[in-house]
Design a protein around this motif. Structure first.
Motif, PDB file in Angstrom:
ATOM      1  N   UNK A   1      10.556  11.978  -2.403  1.00 34.04           N
ATOM      2  CA  UNK A   1      10.094  10.763  -3.014  1.00 34.04           C
ATOM      3  C   UNK A   1       9.012  10.143  -2.377  1.00 34.04           C
ATOM      4  N   UNK A   2       7.961  10.106  -3.225  1.00 31.52           N
ATOM      5  CA  UNK A   2       6.597   9.558  -3.001  1.00 31.52           C
ATOM      6  C   UNK A   2       5.975   8.610  -3.849  1.00 31.52           C
ATOM      7  N   UNK A   3       6.422   7.390  -3.625  1.00 30.39           N
ATOM      8  CA  UNK A   3       6.036   6.432  -4.850  1.00 30.39           C
ATOM      9  C   UNK A   3       4.565   5.942  -4.569  1.00 30.39           C
ATOM     10  N   UNK A   4       4.083   6.002  -3.468  1.00 26.76           N
ATOM     11  CA  UNK A   4       2.693   5.530  -3.343  1.00 26.76           C
ATOM     12  C   UNK A   4       1.882   6.777  -3.538  1.00 26.76           C
ATOM     13  N   UNK A   5       2.283   8.023  -4.184  1.00 27.67           N
ATOM     14  CA  UNK A   5       1.465   9.215  -4.230  1.00 27.67           C
ATOM     15  C   UNK A   5       0.411   9.561  -3.404  1.00 27.67           C
TER      16      UNK A   5
END
Length: 509
Positions: free
Chosen positions: A386-390
Protein backbone atom coordinates in the motif's frame (compact mmCIF):
# COMPACT_ATOMS: atom_id res chain seq x y z
CA UNK A 1 -26.56 -28.92 38.10
CA UNK A 2 -25.17 -31.75 40.23
CA UNK A 3 -26.67 -34.36 37.91
CA UNK A 4 -24.34 -33.18 35.11
CA UNK A 5 -21.31 -32.36 37.23
CA UNK A 6 -19.14 -35.08 35.72
CA UNK A 7 -20.07 -33.96 32.21
CA UNK A 8 -19.09 -30.38 33.06
CA UNK A 9 -15.78 -31.68 34.42
CA UNK A 10 -15.09 -33.70 31.27
CA UNK A 11 -15.91 -30.74 29.00
CA UNK A 12 -13.68 -28.42 31.05
CA UNK A 13 -10.72 -30.82 30.81
CA UNK A 14 -11.28 -31.17 27.09
CA UNK A 15 -11.41 -27.41 26.63
CA UNK A 16 -8.18 -26.87 28.59
CA UNK A 17 -6.30 -29.52 26.59
CA UNK A 18 -7.55 -28.13 23.29
CA UNK A 19 -6.64 -24.57 24.19
CA UNK A 20 -3.15 -25.68 25.24
CA UNK A 21 -2.64 -27.30 21.82
CA UNK A 22 -3.91 -24.15 20.17
CA UNK A 23 -1.43 -22.01 22.14
CA UNK A 24 1.46 -24.26 21.11
CA UNK A 25 0.40 -24.18 17.46
CA UNK A 26 0.14 -20.38 17.50
CA UNK A 27 3.55 -19.92 19.11
CA UNK A 28 5.16 -22.20 16.51
CA UNK A 29 4.33 -19.61 13.82
CA UNK A 30 6.94 -16.88 13.47
CA UNK A 31 5.17 -13.51 12.95
CA UNK A 32 6.50 -11.63 9.89
CA UNK A 33 5.98 -8.15 11.37
CA UNK A 34 6.05 -6.43 14.76
CA UNK A 35 2.29 -5.86 14.56
CA UNK A 36 1.63 -9.56 13.94
CA UNK A 37 3.94 -10.44 16.84
CA UNK A 38 2.01 -8.16 19.21
CA UNK A 39 -1.34 -9.53 18.03
CA UNK A 40 -0.06 -13.08 18.51
CA UNK A 41 1.03 -12.36 22.08
CA UNK A 42 -2.34 -10.83 22.99
CA UNK A 43 -4.14 -13.73 21.35
CA UNK A 44 -2.07 -16.22 23.37
CA UNK A 45 -2.63 -14.17 26.53
CA UNK A 46 -6.41 -14.35 26.04
CA UNK A 47 -6.22 -18.11 25.57
CA UNK A 48 -4.10 -18.48 28.71
CA UNK A 49 -6.58 -16.42 30.74
CA UNK A 50 -9.38 -18.69 29.49
CA UNK A 51 -7.35 -21.74 30.55
CA UNK A 52 -6.76 -20.22 34.01
CA UNK A 53 -10.45 -19.42 34.57
CA UNK A 54 -11.50 -22.91 33.42
CA UNK A 55 -8.85 -24.51 35.66
CA UNK A 56 -10.13 -22.52 38.66
CA UNK A 57 -13.61 -23.93 38.05
CA UNK A 58 -12.12 -27.44 37.93
CA UNK A 59 -10.38 -26.85 41.25
CA UNK A 60 -13.68 -25.86 42.84
CA UNK A 61 -15.31 -29.01 41.46
CA UNK A 62 -12.54 -31.26 42.79
CA UNK A 63 -12.62 -29.60 46.23
CA UNK A 64 -16.25 -30.79 46.35
CA UNK A 65 -17.26 -28.71 49.36
CA UNK A 66 -20.93 -29.70 49.00
CA UNK A 67 -20.15 -33.40 48.27
CA UNK A 68 -22.06 -33.14 44.98
CA UNK A 69 -19.28 -34.85 43.01
CA UNK A 70 -19.01 -37.64 45.55
CA UNK A 71 -22.76 -38.30 45.41
CA UNK A 72 -22.75 -38.32 41.60
CA UNK A 73 -19.88 -40.83 41.46
CA UNK A 74 -21.68 -42.97 43.96
CA UNK A 75 -24.82 -42.85 41.83
CA UNK A 76 -22.86 -44.22 38.85
CA UNK A 77 -22.12 -47.36 40.87
CA UNK A 78 -25.73 -47.85 41.85
CA UNK A 79 -25.20 -46.54 45.38
CA UNK A 80 -28.40 -44.55 45.75
CA UNK A 81 -30.23 -43.62 48.89
CA UNK A 82 -33.51 -45.04 47.60
CA UNK A 83 -32.01 -48.37 46.59
CA UNK A 84 -32.81 -47.92 42.86
CA UNK A 85 -31.75 -50.65 40.42
CA UNK A 86 -28.31 -50.26 38.86
CA UNK A 87 -29.67 -50.30 35.29
CA UNK A 88 -32.36 -47.79 36.13
CA UNK A 89 -29.72 -45.48 37.60
CA UNK A 90 -27.61 -45.90 34.43
CA UNK A 91 -30.43 -44.98 32.07
CA UNK A 92 -31.42 -42.08 34.28
CA UNK A 93 -27.86 -40.80 34.04
CA UNK A 94 -27.85 -41.29 30.27
CA UNK A 95 -31.08 -39.36 29.97
CA UNK A 96 -29.69 -36.50 32.07
CA UNK A 97 -26.52 -36.38 29.94
CA UNK A 98 -28.51 -36.21 26.71
CA UNK A 99 -30.73 -33.54 28.20
CA UNK A 100 -27.65 -31.53 29.17
CA UNK A 101 -26.23 -31.63 25.63
CA UNK A 102 -29.63 -30.76 24.19
CA UNK A 103 -29.76 -27.62 26.31
CA UNK A 104 -26.10 -26.73 25.60
CA UNK A 105 -25.55 -27.59 21.92
CA UNK A 106 -23.06 -24.79 21.31
CA UNK A 107 -20.62 -25.53 24.07
CA UNK A 108 -17.06 -24.63 23.15
CA UNK A 109 -15.28 -27.70 21.83
CA UNK A 110 -11.70 -27.69 20.59
CA UNK A 111 -10.57 -30.61 18.47
CA UNK A 112 -6.87 -30.72 17.48
CA UNK A 113 -7.78 -32.39 14.20
CA UNK A 114 -9.95 -29.50 13.05
CA UNK A 115 -8.84 -26.42 11.17
CA UNK A 116 -8.16 -23.48 13.52
CA UNK A 117 -7.24 -20.85 10.96
CA UNK A 118 -10.12 -18.63 12.06
CA UNK A 119 -9.00 -18.71 15.71
CA UNK A 120 -5.32 -18.26 14.86
CA UNK A 121 -6.06 -15.26 12.64
CA UNK A 122 -8.18 -13.56 15.28
CA UNK A 123 -6.96 -10.00 15.87
CA UNK A 124 -7.51 -8.78 19.46
CA UNK A 125 -8.44 -5.12 19.91
CA UNK A 126 -5.48 -3.22 21.40
CA UNK A 127 -5.93 0.45 22.29
CA UNK A 128 -3.02 2.72 21.38
CA UNK A 129 -2.98 6.49 20.97
CA UNK A 130 -1.73 8.09 17.76
CA UNK A 131 1.45 9.22 19.51
CA UNK A 132 2.21 5.65 20.64
CA UNK A 133 2.14 4.36 17.02
CA UNK A 134 0.95 0.86 17.96
CA UNK A 135 3.41 0.49 20.83
CA UNK A 136 6.53 1.90 19.15
CA UNK A 137 6.71 5.08 21.25
CA UNK A 138 5.70 6.33 24.69
CA UNK A 139 3.13 9.09 25.10
CA UNK A 140 4.26 10.99 28.22
CA UNK A 141 2.88 14.41 27.37
CA UNK A 142 0.40 14.36 30.27
CA UNK A 143 3.16 13.42 32.72
CA UNK A 144 5.38 16.09 31.16
CA UNK A 145 2.76 18.79 31.79
CA UNK A 146 2.46 17.71 35.44
CA UNK A 147 6.24 17.81 35.80
CA UNK A 148 6.86 21.31 34.41
CA UNK A 149 3.88 22.78 36.33
CA UNK A 150 4.99 21.43 39.72
CA UNK A 151 7.32 22.65 42.45
CA UNK A 152 9.64 19.66 42.12
CA UNK A 153 9.99 19.90 38.32
CA UNK A 154 11.86 22.20 35.95
CA UNK A 155 10.67 24.01 32.82
CA UNK A 156 12.43 21.90 30.16
CA UNK A 157 11.71 20.59 26.67
CA UNK A 158 9.83 17.34 26.16
CA UNK A 159 12.92 15.68 24.68
CA UNK A 160 14.91 16.60 27.81
CA UNK A 161 12.10 15.29 30.03
CA UNK A 162 12.52 11.86 28.42
CA UNK A 163 16.02 11.78 29.91
CA UNK A 164 15.08 12.78 33.48
CA UNK A 165 11.69 11.16 34.15
CA UNK A 166 13.37 7.79 34.80
CA UNK A 167 15.73 9.33 37.42
CA UNK A 168 13.52 10.46 40.34
CA UNK A 169 16.42 10.13 42.78
CA UNK A 170 17.80 13.54 41.70
CA UNK A 171 14.79 15.44 43.10
CA UNK A 172 15.20 17.07 46.53
CA UNK A 173 14.06 14.88 49.41
CA UNK A 174 11.79 17.51 51.00
CA UNK A 175 9.89 17.91 47.70
CA UNK A 176 9.25 14.17 47.47
CA UNK A 177 7.06 14.19 50.59
CA UNK A 178 4.48 16.47 49.00
CA UNK A 179 1.09 15.26 47.82
CA UNK A 180 1.75 16.68 44.35
CA UNK A 181 4.85 14.54 43.88
CA UNK A 182 3.12 11.41 45.18
CA UNK A 183 0.25 11.85 42.72
CA UNK A 184 2.70 12.46 39.87
CA UNK A 185 4.65 9.25 40.60
CA UNK A 186 1.45 7.23 40.96
CA UNK A 187 0.16 8.48 37.59
CA UNK A 188 3.53 7.80 35.95
CA UNK A 189 3.66 4.26 37.35
CA UNK A 190 0.06 3.60 36.27
CA UNK A 191 0.79 4.66 32.69
CA UNK A 192 4.02 2.66 32.43
CA UNK A 193 2.26 -0.46 33.73
CA UNK A 194 -0.58 0.02 31.27
CA UNK A 195 1.84 0.53 28.36
CA UNK A 196 3.96 -2.49 29.34
CA UNK A 197 0.91 -4.74 29.60
CA UNK A 198 -0.18 -3.70 26.10
CA UNK A 199 3.23 -4.17 24.49
CA UNK A 200 4.44 -7.23 26.46
CA UNK A 201 1.29 -9.16 27.38
CA UNK A 202 3.12 -12.44 28.05
CA UNK A 203 5.51 -10.95 30.62
CA UNK A 204 4.78 -11.68 34.29
CA UNK A 205 4.92 -8.16 35.70
CA UNK A 206 3.71 -9.24 39.18
CA UNK A 207 6.71 -11.53 39.57
CA UNK A 208 9.09 -8.73 38.53
CA UNK A 209 7.47 -6.36 41.03
CA UNK A 210 7.73 -8.94 43.82
CA UNK A 211 11.48 -9.08 43.18
CA UNK A 212 11.63 -5.29 43.28
CA UNK A 213 9.74 -5.18 46.60
CA UNK A 214 11.95 -7.81 48.27
CA UNK A 215 15.13 -6.03 47.17
CA UNK A 216 13.70 -2.63 48.11
CA UNK A 217 12.84 -3.66 51.70
CA UNK A 218 16.42 -4.65 52.44
CA UNK A 219 17.99 -1.62 50.77
CA UNK A 220 15.53 0.79 52.39
CA UNK A 221 16.25 -0.66 55.83
CA UNK A 222 19.99 -0.20 55.21
CA UNK A 223 19.49 3.35 53.93
CA UNK A 224 20.90 2.56 50.47
CA UNK A 225 17.93 3.70 48.36
CA UNK A 226 18.94 6.62 46.14
CA UNK A 227 17.40 9.85 47.43
CA UNK A 228 16.23 8.21 50.68
CA UNK A 229 19.55 7.56 52.41
CA UNK A 230 18.57 9.60 55.54
CA UNK A 231 15.04 8.26 55.89
CA UNK A 232 15.74 7.24 59.53
CA UNK A 233 16.32 10.82 60.63
CA UNK A 234 13.21 12.81 61.44
CA UNK A 235 12.83 16.54 61.24
CA UNK A 236 13.56 16.98 64.95
CA UNK A 237 17.04 15.53 64.61
CA UNK A 238 17.87 17.91 61.82
CA UNK A 239 16.48 20.84 63.77
CA UNK A 240 18.52 19.98 66.84
CA UNK A 241 21.74 19.96 64.82
CA UNK A 242 20.96 23.46 63.54
CA UNK A 243 19.90 24.92 66.90
CA UNK A 244 22.50 23.45 69.31
CA UNK A 245 24.88 26.10 70.71
CA UNK A 246 28.47 25.11 71.35
CA UNK A 247 28.98 26.29 74.97
CA UNK A 248 32.75 25.88 74.79
CA UNK A 249 32.92 29.27 73.11
CA UNK A 250 31.20 30.98 76.07
CA UNK A 251 32.78 31.36 79.53
CA UNK A 252 30.10 33.46 81.27
CA UNK A 253 26.33 33.81 81.25
CA UNK A 254 26.68 37.41 80.00
CA UNK A 255 28.51 36.25 76.89
CA UNK A 256 25.82 33.64 76.26
CA UNK A 257 23.10 36.29 76.54
CA UNK A 258 24.51 37.98 73.44
CA UNK A 259 23.20 35.09 71.34
CA UNK A 260 19.66 36.45 71.64
CA UNK A 261 16.39 35.22 73.15
CA UNK A 262 15.12 33.34 70.09
CA UNK A 263 18.31 31.38 69.57
CA UNK A 264 18.41 30.49 73.28
CA UNK A 265 14.78 29.39 73.16
CA UNK A 266 15.46 27.06 70.21
CA UNK A 267 18.52 25.58 71.90
CA UNK A 268 16.60 24.99 75.16
CA UNK A 269 13.71 23.38 73.30
CA UNK A 270 16.09 21.09 71.41
CA UNK A 271 17.54 19.94 74.74
CA UNK A 272 14.12 19.43 76.36
CA UNK A 273 14.56 22.25 78.89
CA UNK A 274 12.08 24.98 79.78
CA UNK A 275 12.06 27.80 77.22
CA UNK A 276 10.29 30.50 79.27
CA UNK A 277 11.64 33.33 81.40
CA UNK A 278 13.77 36.39 80.77
CA UNK A 279 16.85 36.49 78.59
CA UNK A 280 19.12 36.06 81.63
CA UNK A 281 17.07 33.14 83.02
CA UNK A 282 17.24 31.37 79.66
CA UNK A 283 21.01 31.93 79.44
CA UNK A 284 21.55 30.68 83.02
CA UNK A 285 19.44 27.59 82.41
CA UNK A 286 21.33 26.71 79.23
CA UNK A 287 24.72 27.51 80.79
CA UNK A 288 24.05 24.83 83.42
CA UNK A 289 24.45 22.17 80.70
CA UNK A 290 28.07 23.20 80.06
CA UNK A 291 29.43 21.45 83.12
CA UNK A 292 26.45 19.25 84.12
CA UNK A 293 25.04 16.43 81.93
CA UNK A 294 21.31 16.57 81.21
CA UNK A 295 20.74 13.37 83.19
CA UNK A 296 22.03 14.99 86.42
CA UNK A 297 20.10 18.28 86.15
CA UNK A 298 17.23 18.99 88.47
CA UNK A 299 13.85 18.03 86.99
CA UNK A 300 12.55 21.53 87.65
CA UNK A 301 14.61 22.78 84.68
CA UNK A 302 12.92 20.41 82.23
CA UNK A 303 9.67 21.16 80.41
CA UNK A 304 6.68 19.01 81.32
CA UNK A 305 5.95 16.62 78.42
CA UNK A 306 2.49 16.80 76.88
CA UNK A 307 1.14 13.29 76.48
CA UNK A 308 -1.27 14.27 73.75
CA UNK A 309 1.42 16.25 71.97
CA UNK A 310 3.82 13.32 72.09
CA UNK A 311 1.21 10.96 70.75
CA UNK A 312 0.26 13.36 67.94
CA UNK A 313 3.90 13.97 67.07
CA UNK A 314 4.66 10.26 67.11
CA UNK A 315 1.65 9.48 64.93
CA UNK A 316 2.55 12.24 62.51
CA UNK A 317 6.16 11.07 62.31
CA UNK A 318 5.04 7.48 61.68
CA UNK A 319 2.58 8.63 59.03
CA UNK A 320 5.28 10.64 57.22
CA UNK A 321 7.67 7.69 57.43
CA UNK A 322 5.11 5.30 55.94
CA UNK A 323 4.22 7.80 53.22
CA UNK A 324 7.89 8.29 52.34
CA UNK A 325 8.43 4.55 52.11
CA UNK A 326 5.46 4.18 49.74
CA UNK A 327 6.82 6.95 47.52
CA UNK A 328 10.27 5.36 47.53
CA UNK A 329 8.75 1.99 46.53
CA UNK A 330 6.84 3.68 43.70
CA UNK A 331 10.12 5.17 42.48
CA UNK A 332 11.74 1.73 42.55
CA UNK A 333 8.92 0.27 40.45
CA UNK A 334 9.18 3.15 37.96
CA UNK A 335 12.92 2.55 37.59
CA UNK A 336 12.31 -1.15 36.97
CA UNK A 337 9.76 -0.43 34.24
CA UNK A 338 12.08 2.14 32.66
CA UNK A 339 14.84 -0.47 32.46
CA UNK A 340 12.39 -2.91 30.82
CA UNK A 341 11.28 -0.22 28.35
CA UNK A 342 14.75 1.19 27.72
CA UNK A 343 14.68 0.54 23.96
CA UNK A 344 11.25 2.13 23.65
CA UNK A 345 12.40 5.23 25.56
CA UNK A 346 15.41 5.65 23.26
CA UNK A 347 13.21 5.15 20.20
CA UNK A 348 10.73 7.72 21.54
CA UNK A 349 13.45 10.33 22.06
CA UNK A 350 14.82 9.78 18.55
CA UNK A 351 11.33 10.17 17.11
CA UNK A 352 10.76 13.43 19.04
CA UNK A 353 14.10 14.88 17.89
CA UNK A 354 13.33 13.95 14.29
CA UNK A 355 9.92 15.62 14.46
CA UNK A 356 11.46 18.85 15.70
CA UNK A 357 13.22 19.21 12.34
CA UNK A 358 10.05 18.68 10.26
CA UNK A 359 7.34 21.09 9.15
CA UNK A 360 3.68 20.51 9.92
CA UNK A 361 2.99 19.18 6.40
CA UNK A 362 5.93 16.79 6.62
CA UNK A 363 4.79 15.59 10.06
CA UNK A 364 1.30 14.87 8.73
CA UNK A 365 2.71 13.01 5.73
CA UNK A 366 5.05 11.06 8.02
CA UNK A 367 2.14 10.15 10.29
CA UNK A 368 0.04 8.93 7.36
CA UNK A 369 2.96 6.92 6.07
CA UNK A 370 3.50 5.40 9.53
CA UNK A 371 -0.15 4.38 9.76
CA UNK A 372 -0.15 2.84 6.30
CA UNK A 373 3.14 1.11 7.02
CA UNK A 374 1.78 -0.47 10.19
CA UNK A 375 -1.38 -1.58 8.41
CA UNK A 376 0.27 -2.93 5.27
CA UNK A 377 3.63 -4.10 6.64
CA UNK A 378 4.23 -7.68 5.52
CA UNK A 379 7.05 -9.76 4.08
CA UNK A 380 4.69 -11.70 1.85
CA UNK A 381 5.80 -11.16 -1.77
CA UNK A 382 2.31 -11.84 -3.06
CA UNK A 383 0.76 -9.09 -0.94
CA UNK A 384 0.37 -5.75 -2.71
CA UNK A 385 2.22 -2.94 -0.94
CA UNK A 386 0.00 0.00 0.00
CA UNK A 387 1.67 3.20 -1.21
CA UNK A 388 -0.87 6.07 -1.34
CA UNK A 389 1.82 8.79 -1.63
CA UNK A 390 3.40 7.10 -4.67
CA UNK A 391 6.82 7.08 -3.04
CA UNK A 392 9.76 5.40 -4.83
CA UNK A 393 10.69 1.91 -3.68
CA UNK A 394 13.79 1.40 -1.55
CA UNK A 395 16.36 -1.39 -1.50
CA UNK A 396 14.08 -3.50 0.73
CA UNK A 397 11.19 -3.40 -1.72
CA UNK A 398 9.20 -0.95 0.42
CA UNK A 399 8.47 2.76 -0.06
CA UNK A 400 11.26 5.03 1.13
CA UNK A 401 10.58 7.37 4.11
CA UNK A 402 8.79 10.58 3.28
CA UNK A 403 11.54 12.79 4.79
CA UNK A 404 14.11 11.18 2.47
CA UNK A 405 11.74 11.72 -0.44
CA UNK A 406 11.57 15.44 0.38
CA UNK A 407 15.31 15.74 1.08
CA UNK A 408 16.33 14.57 -2.39
CA UNK A 409 13.51 16.45 -4.11
CA UNK A 410 12.13 13.27 -5.66
CA UNK A 411 8.82 15.02 -6.28
CA UNK A 412 10.39 17.12 -9.10
CA UNK A 413 10.24 15.67 -12.62
CA UNK A 414 12.85 16.48 -15.29
CA UNK A 415 12.28 15.38 -18.93
CA UNK A 416 15.04 15.09 -21.52
CA UNK A 417 14.06 15.29 -25.22
CA UNK A 418 17.47 14.00 -26.30
CA UNK A 419 16.82 10.82 -24.26
CA UNK A 420 13.47 10.31 -26.00
CA UNK A 421 11.43 12.33 -23.45
CA UNK A 422 12.60 10.06 -20.62
CA UNK A 423 11.67 11.32 -17.11
CA UNK A 424 14.20 11.73 -14.30
CA UNK A 425 12.95 12.25 -10.72
CA UNK A 426 15.04 14.48 -8.48
CA UNK A 427 17.83 16.92 -9.23
CA UNK A 428 20.53 14.41 -8.41
CA UNK A 429 19.33 11.82 -10.91
CA UNK A 430 18.87 14.53 -13.57
CA UNK A 431 22.45 15.81 -13.26
CA UNK A 432 23.86 12.29 -13.26
CA UNK A 433 22.05 11.22 -16.45
CA UNK A 434 24.17 13.46 -18.74
CA UNK A 435 27.00 10.92 -18.38
CA UNK A 436 24.81 7.84 -18.74
CA UNK A 437 24.41 5.70 -21.85
CA UNK A 438 20.92 6.90 -22.82
CA UNK A 439 21.95 10.55 -23.15
CA UNK A 440 25.24 9.69 -24.84
CA UNK A 441 23.40 7.59 -27.44
CA UNK A 442 21.03 10.49 -28.18
CA UNK A 443 23.95 12.89 -28.68
CA UNK A 444 25.69 10.47 -31.07
CA UNK A 445 22.49 10.22 -33.12
CA UNK A 446 22.52 14.02 -33.48
CA UNK A 447 26.20 14.01 -34.51
CA UNK A 448 27.16 16.17 -31.57
CA UNK A 449 30.01 15.36 -29.14
CA UNK A 450 28.78 14.88 -25.53
CA UNK A 451 31.04 17.44 -23.82
CA UNK A 452 30.57 19.60 -20.73
CA UNK A 453 29.32 22.42 -22.91
CA UNK A 454 26.06 20.53 -23.40
CA UNK A 455 25.29 19.88 -19.73
CA UNK A 456 21.77 21.03 -18.71
CA UNK A 457 20.73 20.98 -22.42
CA UNK A 458 17.72 18.69 -22.87
CA UNK A 459 16.15 20.11 -26.07
CA UNK A 460 17.28 18.86 -29.47
CA UNK A 461 16.92 22.29 -31.08
CA UNK A 462 18.94 23.95 -28.32
CA UNK A 463 21.68 21.34 -28.69
CA UNK A 464 21.90 21.87 -32.47
CA UNK A 465 21.92 25.64 -32.13
CA UNK A 466 24.69 25.50 -29.52
CA UNK A 467 26.75 23.13 -31.67
CA UNK A 468 26.37 25.51 -34.63
CA UNK A 469 27.60 28.48 -32.56
CA UNK A 470 30.57 26.48 -31.29
CA UNK A 471 31.56 25.57 -34.83
CA UNK A 472 31.32 29.20 -35.99
CA UNK A 473 33.38 30.35 -33.03
CA UNK A 474 36.07 27.79 -33.86
CA UNK A 475 36.04 28.84 -37.58
CA UNK A 476 34.74 25.60 -39.01
CA UNK A 477 32.50 27.31 -41.64
CA UNK A 478 35.02 30.02 -42.76
CA UNK A 479 36.62 29.98 -46.25
CA UNK A 480 40.21 28.85 -46.03
CA UNK A 481 41.88 29.31 -49.47
CA UNK A 482 45.16 27.61 -48.51
CA UNK A 483 43.25 24.39 -47.90
CA UNK A 484 40.13 24.66 -50.04
CA UNK A 485 41.30 26.53 -53.26
CA UNK A 486 42.17 23.96 -55.99
CA UNK A 487 45.01 24.06 -58.60
CA UNK A 488 45.65 21.76 -61.62
CA UNK A 489 49.03 20.94 -63.20
CA UNK A 490 49.78 20.07 -66.86
CA UNK A 491 49.05 16.41 -66.26
CA UNK A 492 45.63 17.15 -64.79
CA UNK A 493 46.49 16.49 -61.13
CA UNK A 494 44.53 18.61 -58.65
CA UNK A 495 46.15 20.09 -55.57
CA UNK A 496 45.10 22.64 -52.99
CA UNK A 497 46.82 26.00 -53.01
CA UNK A 498 49.30 25.21 -50.27
CA UNK A 499 50.43 21.90 -51.76
CA UNK A 500 50.64 23.32 -55.32
CA UNK A 501 52.78 26.26 -54.16
CA UNK A 502 55.17 23.98 -52.25
CA UNK A 503 55.64 21.67 -55.28
CA UNK A 504 56.13 24.61 -57.60
CA UNK A 505 58.88 26.06 -55.39
CA UNK A 506 60.65 22.75 -55.45
CA UNK A 507 60.58 22.69 -59.23
CA UNK A 508 58.51 19.56 -59.35
CA UNK A 509 55.72 21.19 -61.32
Amino acid sequence: MSSTLLEVTRAAHEEVEGLERLVVKDLQNVPPTSKDRLLQQHRVRNLIETIISTSEKLVEIYEDKDNARKDEIGALGGQTATGTNVFSAFYDRLKETREYHRKHPFGRFVDPNEDYEALLKEEPVIEFSGEEAFGRYLDLHEMYNQYINSKFGDVIEYSAYLDVFSQPGKILHKLKLTRQYREYMENLLEYLIYFFQRTEPLEDLDRKFSEVVSDFEQRYADGKVEGWENHGQDNGDVLSQDTVIDLDYYSTVEELMEVGPEKLKEALGASGLKTGGTLQQRAERLFLTKHTPLEKLDKKHFAKPSRAGEQNGSAKSKLESDSGKEIALTEAKVKKLCSLLEETIVRTKQNVEKKQALTYEEMEAEREEEETRVESESDDDDQQIYNPLKLPMGWDGKPIPYWLYKLHGLGQEFKCEICGNYSYWGRRAFERHFKEWRHQHGMRCLGIPNTKNFNEITSIEEAKELWKRIQERQGVNKWRPELEEEYEDKEGNIYNKKTYTDLQRQGLI
